[in-house]
Design a protein around this motif. Structure first.
Motif, short mmCIF file in Angstrom:
data_model
loop_
_atom_site.label_atom_id
_atom_site.label_comp_id
_atom_site.label_asym_id
_atom_site.label_seq_id
_atom_site.Cartn_x
_atom_site.Cartn_y
_atom_site.Cartn_z
N GLN B 9 0.83 -1.19 0.00
CA GLN B 9 0.00 0.00 0.00
C GLN B 9 0.87 1.25 0.00
O GLN B 9 2.02 1.23 0.43
CB GLN B 9 -0.92 0.01 1.22
N PHE B 22 -3.07 14.29 -2.44
CA PHE B 22 -3.37 13.01 -3.04
C PHE B 22 -2.22 12.64 -3.96
O PHE B 22 -1.30 13.43 -4.16
CB PHE B 22 -4.71 13.03 -3.78
N LYS B 24 -0.80 10.42 -7.43
CA LYS B 24 -0.97 9.61 -8.64
C LYS B 24 0.24 8.71 -8.72
O LYS B 24 1.35 9.18 -8.57
CB LYS B 24 -1.03 10.49 -9.88
N GLY B 42 -2.68 4.38 -10.84
CA GLY B 42 -3.88 4.76 -10.12
C GLY B 42 -3.71 6.09 -9.45
O GLY B 42 -2.73 6.81 -9.67
N GLN B 43 -4.67 6.38 -8.66
CA GLN B 43 -4.71 7.67 -8.02
C GLN B 43 -5.40 7.50 -6.69
O GLN B 43 -6.40 6.79 -6.59
CB GLN B 43 -5.49 8.62 -8.93
N THR B 44 -4.88 8.12 -5.68
CA THR B 44 -5.48 7.95 -4.37
C THR B 44 -6.55 9.01 -4.14
O THR B 44 -6.72 9.92 -4.94
CB THR B 44 -4.43 8.08 -3.27
N GLN B 45 -7.21 8.89 -3.05
CA GLN B 45 -8.17 9.92 -2.68
C GLN B 45 -7.41 11.08 -2.06
O GLN B 45 -6.21 11.01 -1.82
CB GLN B 45 -9.20 9.36 -1.69
N ASP B 47 -6.57 13.22 1.06
CA ASP B 47 -6.69 13.10 2.50
C ASP B 47 -6.52 14.47 3.11
O ASP B 47 -5.59 15.20 2.78
CB ASP B 47 -5.62 12.14 3.04
N TRP B 57 -3.18 7.68 3.08
CA TRP B 57 -4.03 7.22 1.98
C TRP B 57 -4.38 5.75 2.12
O TRP B 57 -5.46 5.34 1.80
CB TRP B 57 -3.33 7.43 0.64
N SER B 58 -3.40 4.98 2.55
CA SER B 58 -3.58 3.53 2.63
C SER B 58 -4.16 2.99 1.33
O SER B 58 -5.16 2.31 1.30
CB SER B 58 -4.49 3.15 3.80
N HIS B 59 -3.52 3.36 0.28
CA HIS B 59 -4.01 2.99 -1.05
C HIS B 59 -3.40 1.65 -1.45
O HIS B 59 -2.19 1.49 -1.46
CB HIS B 59 -3.60 4.08 -2.04
#
Lengths: 1447, 175
Positions: B9, B22, B24, B42-45, B47, B57-59
């Motif tokens: 992650q 955030f 990318k 991808g792309q995170t939210q 925070d 983010w814990s993406h």
């Protein structure tokens, strides 16, 4: 201890120093003994009176003694003894640390040493050597008896020396010379040896300041404003954000009409003349004829020369080859030249002809409209030489032709000889064979044998394939050639001695002024003067700018000369110029001109102006002289030779990318820009643009580059490689060098791996593998079987489809689906907040208030109401979470049993019983089956039973995938079957023991697709039960006992009804269709509709959604290509198949029914299933009939179109119905009443029919307008269908926004295939065979016997059923059967289905449960009938019966 | 046929001037690598941490690769963006790190940088947001004369990556 004496300040040094010495010793001793002094020692240390050394005692004593005296002498008061003691102690302590006072003791002051300047110079002179700065003579630097040698002068390369001042150099030289072997530092030229200047010309250190100009493009940064990011993909983006510095220049220079409706006849001719003249000019400019003639002469000369040189001698094969090549060339060139000459001549003739016509016309109409004048300039030629040339030319050609023919002939002759030889050989063989045959065959006619031989030969030879007898080639016709040539020459060439005619067209002629023209022409000119033209520039279908209005001149040329600079942010997709004509206040669109998006290399300034041809098929007619457009007219007086011209013209414009301030093109990069990839690969090694190695080599030799010069090393290297013949720059660029060498495995191995393939397929979400759970870890555990499913799907199985046409359609649908899905993929991946985040609604004050009110509401436990439930998004569900809730409430008018006659006679008491009890006549129950799980209700009594039972069915999604897309595409259906439970008494005859056996007889069913429930989230209503037209043993008589008040209302409808409530627990959130998503995402569909119309329809729909949220309103729909089309375009009268109309020539009502039935026989295929998650697509009628599958809309459109052509008033109803949900029905108005047609069942309902499935009427659509229902109610029962009432219906096109005259998208006539492409008999047989097999398969335990006699009877009935369309035959039918099969108890029924494929038929048969009869002596009968309607529409009847022998 | 799983992650980022961030991200591999499953970019939210400096983010990252060779071992490139109170996004840093090549659990912290821009741009950035960005983001993982690029160090992105390798030993790669 007290000190008698204290050291006085200022006492002698020696005493105190010794004392200090002692103290130090003491301290040292103490420290060495025990590290740190104890408290006592410390005290002693400070207070103890050390005894002085004996020898010094005396001196000390003296001093001590003197001290008190001194004190007393000083007269200080003695005071308190103790006090003094303390003072003394203190003083003693201070004295111990007074070290500074003794610094002088260590230092000695000395005088500074100084050596005088002169002296120092002297001494230094002895030691140092100062080289002189004078130039050293060259002789001392070179070895003796040698002259300095200058390499540079000898032509060798000598590097540039580092710069050094002469003085320094001299000094250095002088110094070196003094050294031992000093000369070795000097070169041959007598200078100090030096390496070339090591300092690089360019600095290797980064410059202090940022220089933007020469920064590597890859390193450039762009300043981007912080912007709310929108859909980056639409914009020209480099790093994902917008970058707005691109500019397109659109230069609209002008417009020339080649035809305009306002052209007079003269104009038409004039424009034609101009065209021809232009053509002539361009030909003249190219001058191909001249060119070809010269070439031809050249070739002839060459051949002549060759032959002359080698005259007489034998030609070498090489020469011969060349000559023949030349000859070939001559032939080709001559042919080309002849063609060109002919063209020239016809063109000239054409020009002259038209000019004559114009002159004639001018004479005829007595005025001049066009300024064109044609002069024919004569260029006289010298007659004699011309004739000579002409003849020489002809002669040359004739000679050549003769030559060619001769050659040709020779070749043919040789060929002929060869063939003849072959043929002879073959004949000889043949003859030998024949002889043998003859001998064996017949010995009888021996004598005739020889004579017959020849004849036999011929016949045999003909019979057996062999080389045909060659024909000798014809002698060439030498005489004809000359004639031909001269004829041709006279046709295509100027006659000798004739002057050369050069046409010259000028536009200087006078035009007759307006006053002198007749009225028609005057009106035309007035009309022209009124008109003006402007051009709109559309970028990506959005208008960006428009030109000024320019009035139309009499020469129909419009000059604009305007340049538009478009700053763009979106990717250029299309650039369109629209030509508009203005007449008064109205503007009409003449034509769309599409301009290609320029390459990024086309820049303003260098872009050529293009002439784009446009035309319009607008029909324009005038009542004055103008010829109009799309209107036939004639030049002839008698009106023959009519012509039709369409408005057309040429628009000259140019579109290019602008050039920025610093000559940077403002064009977006062609592909996704990757700075590094754009760099020239060769440029990076420093050899860009040097393509021609030879030239480079030549240049190098010419300019005499020094090969030793390191500056030239690169070039030398390059030349060396080039001269060695090897290609220098490889034409490929290898990104990963040595990749191959280090590979573990080859590409093929990787591809072949089944496991990886499986993993990848799963990742790509290929339908079959989408939710594939576990992929084995070992390669060997993945079997090939897994992929078989997929390969099966890929090849559309023609086996499953009995009909080849339908297989093709299925394939086609599949393709359409794929392509559309791909198109919508982007939109599908556009997520909005609610897709990702599920938020509980926070209760607001309003809701709380409402709830409070609810508390106060009176409780009505007897009127329970359904509560709104919480919605659940699909992703957090798993198997078993979802159930389907069915509440089966009641049914009406279920068919009742008819007591069988035979049965009567046997046990009359029983029958009597049933008649008396009345309600015993039917005992229905409902069985619900969904996904192979079956539940049933209890049994009720009578034809109007009431169950009111809840059933819960488990639901599982395929593959355990509960995503919205998957649920949407589920094709499962819920079957709700009504059965009659029949009790039979067995062995009742014997008396005592009575066994009863239960049998269930199918009465009817309702099918509801799961997708409907999913989209509606609940279904609540009364449905018509799909009952077979004939139910053996049952009658559909309405019970007389039922309440009469109800009867009056449902007078129009027949059949049984069932009231149901179905929902899903928990409630699922249905996925939005793409269109909704798209509209929220501001991505518009492509459309051919005008912008204004689209805008208006959007406003209309939005208004409808705001004011009447529950009424579906549809103005634009998406056609099968994914484009938006206005809905009224779908309606147009279309002829129904003539066969159907002819069937009932006398009864229009019957014909209407038949047509409705015909339409309903086309299989339904819900769009939402076939195009899961995409949207509703509308196909046109011909597409629909070709595909033979469609949604309710297509059925409705087709039915409506048929009705329109039959002269009915018909509309489309956009509304909602049960169970379909949002759907489309057809409304007709006949005999003063409105009828509502369900297009997919062929049923019609009156407006006041309670059982009409249509629940809501949203809007009505006719061929030219759309009306939105603005009445208070939506139910068809309570609204008025009079669309002329503006209060009740809001029209889309009103006076304010008139209908622009939208043309229909439907074809004018439907192509009707009358003949079946396959025999229907075979189809019947196959369906029957499949069904029989299936029934046997479903009864694995019992033997299945077929009653042949009954089957044949049933088969006999079916065509009758088709003819009567399932009505009014039941009685006759039953009686017939009963009489035939008196000994059997029959229960059976015919099923009627539209045909698409076999599977639904099998399903329908299965759901009736006929095969479930358990009795041992049961027999079955099954008959199938297929009736074919035009266009390959098939209606399938399946008659099923089970027979039980009574004896 | 060697396989590589990257499971882990993007934990979060810290040390940036603002903390509503955030990210990318994307994984870049050589030509020999084949994606079997998972998303490679991808792309995170966004925070918006209310306390502390670190944006979490814990993406999840879960990628499965197979490869023909070792060349072009996966690299992770990151772009950290800041979303300001107006909802505008601006670049806060580019980062780049190698995916660890030994199996096991790894904490990777990836430091980031941002182009500095001219002084006018810096002033503009202070007042109106935005900022210089690379014309070609490829530069993050490809070489060029970078010394001309003036950059500022930004914060650190924390990653936790679990690496599982399979069958690399068959081809003589010891792990």
């Amino acid at each position: 201890p007290r000190p008698q004496a204290k050291p006085v300040p200022g006492s002698s040094h020696s005493e105190s120093s010794t004392m200090r010495q002692r103290m130090k010793d003491k301290l040292k001793a103490a420290r060495s003994e025990m590290g740190l002094p104890t408290a006592e020692e410390a005290y002693n240390f400070f207070t103890f009176d050390f005894d002085p050394e004996p020898d010094e005692e005396t001196r000390k004593g003296q001093k001590r003694r003197t001290r008190p005296e001194g004190e007393n002498e000083e007269g200080e008061d003695g005071g308190d003894d103790d006090e003094e003691k303390e003072e003394e102690d203190k003083e003693e302590e201070e004295e111990l640390f007074l070290i500074d006072q003794s610094a002088d003791d260590f230092l000695v002051f000395k005088r500074a040493e100084y050596m005088g300047y002169q002296r120092r110079l002297q001494s230094e002179n002895e030691l140092l050597f100062t080289p002189s700065f004078l130039t050293v003579p060259a002789s001392s630097k070179v070895p003796e008896n040698m002259k300095p040698r200058y390499l540079e002068e000898e032509g060798l390369y000598v590097g540039e020396r580092p710069p050094m001042s002469l003085t320094n150099q001299n000094i250095l030289e002088n110094r070196i010379l003094k050294q031992e072997q000093g000369r070795k530092w000097f070169g041959d030229d007598g200078r100090i040896m030096a390496l070339p200047d090591p300092i690089k010309e360019s600095s290797t250190r980064p410059p202090l300041f940022h220089i933007e100009d020469d920064l590597d493009p890859a390193l450039q940064t762009v300043y981007r404003k912080a912007l709310v990011s929108k859909h980056a993909s639409q914009y020209i983006s480099v790093g994902g954000e917008t970058n707005g510095d691109y500019q397109l220049d659109v230069d609209v220079s002008g417009l020339i009409f080649s035809h305009h409706p306002l052209f007079s006849q003269e104009h038409v001719l004039g424009s034609r003349l101009v065209q021809l003249y232009d053509q002539h000019l361009s030909r003249q400019h190219r001058n191909l004829t001249e060119h070809l003639t010269t070439k031809l002469n050249g070739l002839r000369n060459t051949i002549g020369n060759m032959l002359e040189v080698h005259g007489g001698q034998r030609l070498t094969p090489v020469m011969q080859q060349r000559i023949s090549e030349y000859k070939q060339e001559v032939r080709n060139t001559r042919r080309l030249r002849d063609l060109e000459q002919e063209k020239d001549r016809t063109l000239l003739k054409g020009i002259v002809k038209i000019w004559k016509e114009i002159k004639a016309l001018r004479d005829f109409q007595r005025f001049t409209n066009t300024p064109y004048k044609l002069y024919l300039r004569r260029e006289e030629v010298e007659r004699a030489s011309d004739v000579r040339e002409y003849e020489a030319e002809i002669q040359a050609e004739v000679d050549e032709l003769l030559d060619e023919m001769e050659e040709d002939y020779q070749r043919k002759v040789t060929e002929y000889r060869r063939q003849q030889e072959e043929w002879k050989v073959w004949r000889r063989k043949q003859r030998a064979k024949n002889k043998k045959k003859k001998k064996t065959q017949s010995q009888l006619d021996d004598n005739e044998d020889d004579e017959d031989n020849d004849d036999d030969d011929r016949t045999d030879g003909e019979a057996e394939p062999g080389p045909p007898k060659p024909k000798p080639p014809e002698e060439p016709d030498m005489e004809g050639v000359e004639k031909q040539v001269s004829e041709k020459a006279s046709r295509i060439r100027r006659k000798p001695g004739e002057p050369i005619l050069v046409p010259e067209l000028t536009a200087s002629g006078p035009i007759t002024p307006n006053e002198q023209c007749p009225r028609g022409e005057f009106a035309r000119r007035e009309d022209v003067a009124k008109r003006s033209i402007f051009i709109k520039v559309l970028y990506n279908d959005k208008e960006v700018s428009r030109t000024d209005n320019r009035s139309l001149n009499s020469d129909f040329r419009v000059h604009f000369g305007q340049i538009f600079n478009l700053k763009i942010v979106n990717w250029p997709e299309s650039i369109k110029l629209q030509v508009f004509e203005v007449l008064g206040l109205s503007t009409t669109l003449l034509a769309d001109v599409f301009v290609p998006v320029p390459e990024s290399s086309i820049l303003t300034g260098s872009a050529p102006s293009e002439e784009l041809v446009f035309s319009s098929n607008l029909r324009v007619m005038f009542d004055h002289e103008a010829v109009g457009s799309d209107v036939p007219f004639s030049f002839e007086v008698d009106g023959s030779n009519r012509q039709t011209l369409l408005t057309s013209g040429k628009l000259s414009c140019s579109v290019s990318w602008a050039v920025g301030e610093d000559d940077v093109p403002l064009a977006p990069p062609t592909t996704q820009p990757n700075g590094l990839k754009q760099l020239d690969a060769i440029a990076s090694i420093g050899a860009s643009g040097l393509n021609d190695m030879k030239k480079l080599g030549e240049w190098a030799t010419e300019s005499r580059l020094d090969p030793n010069d390191p500056n030239n090393a690169d070039i030398m290297q390059l030349l060396k490689v080039a001269s060695s013949g090897e290609v220098t720059a490889p034409d490929y660029f290898r990104l990963e060098q040595l990749q191959e060498e280090f590979n573990f495995v080859s590409e093929e191995d990787l591809e072949q791996s089944r496991r990886f393939r499986l993993l990848r397929l799963r990742n790509q979400e290929v339908a079959e593998f989408r939710n594939y759970k576990f992929v084995p870890a070992m390669e060997r555990e993945v079997t090939d079987k897994v992929f078989e499913v997929r390969s099966l799907r890929e090849i559309v199985d023609t086996k499953g489809h009995l009909d080849a046409h339908r297989a093709l359609v299925a394939k086609h649908l599949h393709k359409i689906r794929e392509s559309i899905i791909n198109r919508f993929l982007i939109a599908k991946h556009h997520f909005i907040m609610s897709d990702l985040v599920q938020e509980e609604q926070v209760p607001t004050i309003g809701i709380l208030g409402l709830n409070l009110f609810k508390l106060a509401e009176p409780k009505r436990p007897l009127k329970p109401q359904r509560k709104e439930r919480k919605k659940v998004t699909a992703q957090n569900l798993s198997d078993g979470d979802i159930r389907l809730l069915l509440n089966i409430i009641r049914a009406y008018d279920i068919p009742v049993r008819k007591p069988s006659v035979k049965y009567d006679t046997r046990s009359s008491s029983h029958v009597l019983n049933t008649y008396i009890s009345g309600y015993e006549r039917v005992r229905p129950f409902v069985e619900v089956s969904f996904q192979r799980s079956v539940l049933q209700t209890t049994t009720a009594d009578g034809p109007n039973p009431c169950w009111n039972e809840d059933l819960q069915l488990p639901f599982s999604a395929p593959n355990g995938d509960y995503s919205t897309a998957n649920l949407q595409s589920m094709k499962d259906e819920i079957f709700i079957n009504i059965f009659d439970e029949v009790q039979y008494e067995l062995g009742g005859d014997r008396g005592k023991e009575v066994h009863t056996r239960l049998e269930k007889h199918w009465l009817g069913s309702v099918k509801i697709p799961f997708s409907t429930i999913y989209f509606q989230s609940r279904i609540d209503g009364t449905f018509k039960v799909d009952t077979p037209p004939v139910l053996l043993g049952y009658s559909k008589e309405r019970s007389l006992a039922s309440d009469g008040g109800y009867d009056a209302v449902r007078s129009l409808t027949e059949g049984a009804f069932i009231t149901l409530f179905i929902t899903i627990e928990p409630q699922l959130v249905p996925g939005e269709t793409i269109r909704e998503k798209v509209s929220s995402a501001w991505i518009s569909f492509e459309s051919q509709e005008s912008e204004g119309l689209l805008l208006a329809s959007e406003v209309f729909e939005r208004d409808a959604a705001v004011h009447f949220p529950d009424r579906p309103c549809l103005t634009t729909v998406i056609n099968i290509n994914g484009k938006t089309v206005f809905i009224t375009r779908y309606l147009r009268p279309l002829n129904p198949p003539q066969e159907l109309l002819d069937a009932f020539p006398n009864s229009p009502q019957e014909a209407t029914d038949l047509i409705a039935r015909y339409v309903s026989l086309i299989p339904s295929l819900p769009d939402s299933v076939s195009f899961a998650g995409v949207c509703d697509l509308w196909s046109t009628c011909d597409q629909f009939l070709t595909l033979l599958a469609g949604d309710e809309e297509e059925h409705a459109v087709l039915l409506c179109n048929y009705f329109l052509s039959m002269g009915k008033k018909a509309w489309l109803i956009i509304g909602t119905a049960i169970p379909e949900g949002p759907t489309t029905y057809v409304l007709t108005y006949e005999q003063n009443r409105y009828l509502i047609w369900n297009p997919s069942s062929g049923q019609y309902y009156g407006q006041y029919d309670t059982f009409c499935p249509l629940q809501t009427v949203g809007c009505l659509v006719s061929a030219d307008n759309v009306w939105l229902n603005t009445q208070a109610y939506t139910s068809p029962l309570r609204i008025r269908f009079d669309v002329t009432k503006a209060k009740l219906w809001k029209p889309f096109f009103s006076r304010a926004f008139p209908n622009p005259g939208l043309s229909s998208v439907q074809c004018i006539t439907l192509h009707i295939i009358l003949h079946l492409p396959f025999p229907k008999i075979s189809l019947t047989c196959r369906i029957e065979k499949i069904l029989k097999e299936k029934i046997m398969e479903w009864r694995p335990r019992n033997p299945t016997r077929w009653n042949r006699y009954c089957t044949s009877t049933l088969r006999h009935f079916l065509p009758k059923l088709e003819l009567s369309r399932g009505r009014d035959v039941a009685d006759e039918h039953r009686l017939e059967l009963q009489s035939l099969l008196g000994d059997y108890r029959i229960s059976g029924f015919p099923l009627h289905l539209p045909f698409s494929e076999v599977r639904p038929i099998v399903e329908a048969v299965y759901s009736t449960g006929v095969h479930n009869v358990e009795a041992s002596n049961v027999e079955f009968a099954l008959a199938v009938h297929v009736h074919a309607y035009p266009n390959n529409v098939l209606s399938v009847w399946v008659y099923l019966a089970s027979l039980i022998r009574m004896r | 046929m060697a396989e590589l799983h990257i499971i882990g992650q993007i934990v979060g980022a810290s040390g940036f001037p603002q903390n509503s961030l955030f990210c990318k991200w994307g994984i870049h591999t050589g030509g020999a690598w084949r994606l079997l499953s998972g998303l490679k970019e991808g792309q995170t939210q966004v925070d918006l941490p209310s306390t502390g400096d670190m944006a979490y983010w814990s993406h999840p990252i879960d990628i499965h690769y197979t490869t023909k060779g070792l060349q072009g071992w996966p690299k992770l490139h990151l772009q950290v963006w800041h979303q300001d109170s107006f909802g505008r996004c601006e670049l806060y840093g580019y980062g780049y790190c190698h995916v660890p090549s030994s199996p096991g659990h790894h904490h990777v912290s990836c430091v980031t940088w941002r182009p500095l821009g001219s002084w006018q741009e810096q002033i503009a950035q202070t007042f109106v947001g935005g900022g210089p960005q690379l014309r070609s983001p490829d530069l993050i993982y490809s070489g060029a004369d970078r010394y001309r690029l003036h950059t500022v160090a930004m914060g650190t992105v924390e990653l936790e990556l679990g690496i599982i390798m399979r069958h690399f030993d068959r081809y003589g790669v010891e792990s």
